[in-house]
Design an enzyme around this catalytic site. Structure first.
Site, mmCIF file in Angstrom:
data_model
loop_
_atom_site.group_PDB
_atom_site.id
_atom_site.type_symbol
_atom_site.label_atom_id
_atom_site.label_comp_id
_atom_site.label_asym_id
_atom_site.label_seq_id
_atom_site.Cartn_x
_atom_site.Cartn_y
_atom_site.Cartn_z
ATOM 1 N N ASP A 36 0.799 -1.237 -0.002
ATOM 2 C CA ASP A 36 -0.030 0.166 0.015
ATOM 3 C C ASP A 36 0.859 0.980 -0.026
ATOM 4 O OD1 ASP A 36 -2.382 1.893 0.523
ATOM 5 O OD2 ASP A 36 -3.354 -0.246 1.152
ATOM 6 N N CYS A 86 -6.072 -5.969 -4.575
ATOM 7 C CA CYS A 86 -7.319 -5.163 -4.338
ATOM 8 C C CYS A 86 -7.173 -3.666 -4.475
ATOM 9 C CB CYS A 86 -7.550 -5.136 -2.629
ATOM 10 S SG CYS A 86 -8.181 -6.856 -2.399
ATOM 11 N N SER A 148 -15.048 -5.388 -10.803
ATOM 12 C CA SER A 148 -16.201 -4.476 -10.333
ATOM 13 C C SER A 148 -17.371 -4.840 -11.219
ATOM 14 C CB SER A 148 -15.864 -2.976 -10.345
ATOM 15 O OG SER A 148 -16.867 -2.327 -10.199
ATOM 16 N N TYR A 161 -12.998 3.870 -14.918
ATOM 17 C CA TYR A 161 -13.253 2.910 -13.980
ATOM 18 C C TYR A 161 -13.366 1.864 -14.548
ATOM 19 C CZ TYR A 161 -14.239 0.864 -9.300
ATOM 20 O OH TYR A 161 -14.294 -0.175 -8.520
ATOM 21 N N LYS A 165 -11.598 -2.015 -15.212
ATOM 22 C CA LYS A 165 -11.990 -3.104 -14.343
ATOM 23 C C LYS A 165 -12.386 -4.327 -15.358
ATOM 24 C CE LYS A 165 -11.732 -1.780 -10.224
ATOM 25 N NZ LYS A 165 -10.573 -2.528 -9.396
ATOM 26 N N PHE A 194 -19.568 -2.028 -1.897
ATOM 27 C CA PHE A 194 -19.292 -2.701 -0.537
ATOM 28 C C PHE A 194 -18.884 -1.367 0.229
ATOM 29 C CE2 PHE A 194 -19.075 -6.496 -2.285
ATOM 30 C CZ PHE A 194 -18.841 -7.562 -1.342
ATOM 31 N N THR A 196 -16.664 0.450 1.650
ATOM 32 C CA THR A 196 -15.038 1.019 1.564
ATOM 33 C C THR A 196 -14.833 2.273 1.761
ATOM 34 O OG1 THR A 196 -14.997 1.032 -0.806
ATOM 35 C CG2 THR A 196 -14.921 -1.169 -0.069
#
Length: 255
Positions: A36, A86, A148, A161, A165, A194, A196
């Site tokens: 990360d 992720c 996604s 995006y 994905k 989700f 997040t």
């Protein structure tokens, strides 16, 4: 593949889906390398989990950074058995908005982190997995990527995006076929909505609108549920080359 004594690299592992995955792997007796850029959160999580986790400052889209992270993982734990990608970002913008066309660097940034970053860490981790002795099923490793539902039903403003994905979905089967000779499986999870940090930042009105699109259960998914799917994928040898939706039967609307 058994999770006990299993070594997993988790990108985006300091928060959200990644953090839940790190915790699930460690709780099951495995070890996790947290990749990360959130140094404080990552270091705190690794400290909390003790000897079963390390934190690596890694920019997934940067070749040298990812190489160093993989090398640090092998140095700490001796091997890499899986990678769970992720890490991801989202920039909402119309292709042509009120101020003109979407800046090309915004599109490129999303593709770089989400798609190129996933490919980058996958290829570097796979080199290490190939070195593993096969288990009783002939497995040497597992790659789990995060796409996604936007890969299939992207909304207005999600061109970058959705493209990133969809690229992850598109490379799942070709890589699974290539890695089959090495005993490495490749599976993609396509989450819906989700809880997040990305969704937490949305206005409450937008959250409620999205939640209304969820047939059942009519709530956002929990990161722990994503982690449960990761554990299932790791544990089922015949699960390979597939994209699995986790979305409460949701089909995203245009807006």
């Amino acid at each position: 593949m058994k999770i006990k004594d299993h070594v997993s690299i988790v990108t985006g592992g300091a928060s959200g889906l990644g953090e839940a995955t790190v915790r699930a792997i460690v709780e099951a007796g495995g070890k996790a390398a947290i990749f990360d850029l959130a140094d404080q959160r990552g270091a705190e999580l690794a400290k909390e989990l003790g000897d079963a986790a390390i934190y690596c400052h890694v920019d997934v889209a940067d070749e040298k950074s990812a190489e160093d992270g993989v090398a640090k993982t092998v140095e700490a734990f001796g091997a890499v058995h899986s990678v769970v990608n992720c890490a991801g970002i989202g920039i909402a913008a119309k292709v042509v908005g009120k101020k003109g066309p979407m800046p090309l660097d915004q599109f490129s940034k999303v593709i770089s982190v989400n798609l190129v970053g996933t490919f980058n860490v996958t290829r570097l981790a796979a080199v290490r997995m190939i070195e593993n002795a096969p288990n009783e099923e002939g497995e040497r490793g597992v790659v789990i990527n995060t796409a996604s539902v936007a890969a299939f039903e992207g909304q207005i403003g999600q061109a970058a995006y959705s493209a990133s994905k969809a690229g992850i979905v598109g490379m799942t089967l070709p890589i699974a076929r290539e890695f089959a000779d090495h005993g490495i499986r490749v599976v993609t999870i396509a989450p819906g909505l989700f809880e997040t940090p990305m969704f937490a930042s949305l206005p409450e009105k937008a959250r409620e609108s999205l939640k209304a699109q969820l047939p059942f259960p009519s709530r956002f998914g929990r990161p722990a549920e994503f982690a449960m799917m990761v554990k299932c994928i790791l544990s089922i040898p015949v699960l390979n080359g597939e994209t699995i939706r986790l979305d409460s039967a949701m089909r995203m609307q245009a807006r």
